[in-house]
Design a protein around this motif. Structure first.
Motif, PDB file in Angstrom:
ATOM      1  N   LYS A   1      35.632  52.414  54.618  1.00 29.72           N
ATOM      2  CA  LYS A   1      34.784  51.648  55.536  1.00 29.72           C
ATOM      3  C   LYS A   1      34.493  50.284  54.913  1.00 29.72           C
ATOM      4  N   LEU A   2      34.492  49.275  55.758  1.00 31.38           N
ATOM      5  CA  LEU A   2      34.162  47.911  55.347  1.00 31.38           C
ATOM      6  C   LEU A   2      33.187  47.314  56.356  1.00 31.38           C
TER       7      LEU A   2
ATOM      8  N   PRO B   1      38.848  39.607  63.171  1.00 28.85           N
ATOM      9  CA  PRO B   1      39.338  40.946  62.841  1.00 28.85           C
ATOM     10  C   PRO B   1      39.492  41.147  61.339  1.00 28.85           C
ATOM     11  N   VAL B   2      39.405  42.383  60.917  1.00 33.81           N
ATOM     12  CA  VAL B   2      39.731  42.737  59.543  1.00 33.81           C
ATOM     13  C   VAL B   2      41.202  43.119  59.582  1.00 33.81           C
ATOM     14  N   THR B   3      42.035  42.319  58.932  1.00 33.43           N
ATOM     15  CA  THR B   3      43.481  42.517  59.049  1.00 33.43           C
ATOM     16  C   THR B   3      44.111  43.252  57.883  1.00 33.43           C
TER      17      THR B   3
ATOM     18  N   THR C   1      30.771  35.473  65.246  1.00 32.95           N
ATOM     19  CA  THR C   1      31.747  35.419  66.330  1.00 32.95           C
ATOM     20  C   THR C   1      32.033  33.951  66.632  1.00 32.95           C
ATOM     21  N   TYR C   2      33.233  33.699  67.109  1.00 28.91           N
ATOM     22  CA  TYR C   2      33.635  32.358  67.497  1.00 28.91           C
ATOM     23  C   TYR C   2      34.081  32.416  68.952  1.00 28.91           C
TER      24      TYR C   2
ATOM     25  N   GLY D   1      28.568  46.501  65.659  1.00 27.84           N
ATOM     26  CA  GLY D   1      29.989  46.802  65.538  1.00 27.84           C
ATOM     27  C   GLY D   1      30.644  46.179  64.325  1.00 27.84           C
ATOM     28  N   VAL D   2      29.878  46.034  63.239  1.00 28.61           N
ATOM     29  CA  VAL D   2      30.444  45.388  62.054  1.00 28.61           C
ATOM     30  C   VAL D   2      31.025  46.376  61.045  1.00 28.61           C
TER      31      VAL D   2
END
Length: 108
Positions: free
Chosen positions: A59-60, A73-75, A66-67, A45-46
């Motif tokens: 797309k990025l 999130p990509v903001t 994960t923490y 899911g990246v």
């Protein structure tokens, strides 16, 4: 701006140009579509889509770490070339008049 500051900026600019030239001449192809369509990237899911003000929907690859089970999130979309130059120079202590002078001299 002092002479030594101008010299330092000119040297940095030349080094950046040389590094960009070397990167452009790199023999390895970039295959973004392969990366975005790779089964592992999809499973993790990246791959995310964001709206870019100039390029539209792009797309990025989101951060893979994960923490505490939460993904970062990509903001916002990536910046375009020199988008934050003034902000960075202000943070370094340059005033707007000085930044304007740097632009007039072609340094930034």
């Amino acid at each position: 701006m002092t002479w030594s500051e101008r010299q330092a900026l000119a040297k940095k600019r030349a080094e950046d140009k040389e590094a960009a030239s070397r990167a452009a001449a790199a023999p390895l192809p970039v295959r973004r579509t392969r990366t975005f369509d790779h089964p592992q990237a999809i499973a993790r899911g990246v791959v995310v889509e964001v709206e870019h003000p100039r390029a539209g929907k792009i797309k990025l690859l989101a951060p893979a770490v994960t923490y505490n089970g939460m993904k970062m999130p990509v903001t916002r979309p990536p910046p375009w070339l020199s988008e934050h130059t003034d902000e960075v120079l202000c943070e370094l202590g340059y005033d707007t008049q000085h930044i304007s002078q740097l632009r007039e001299e072609g340094i930034v």
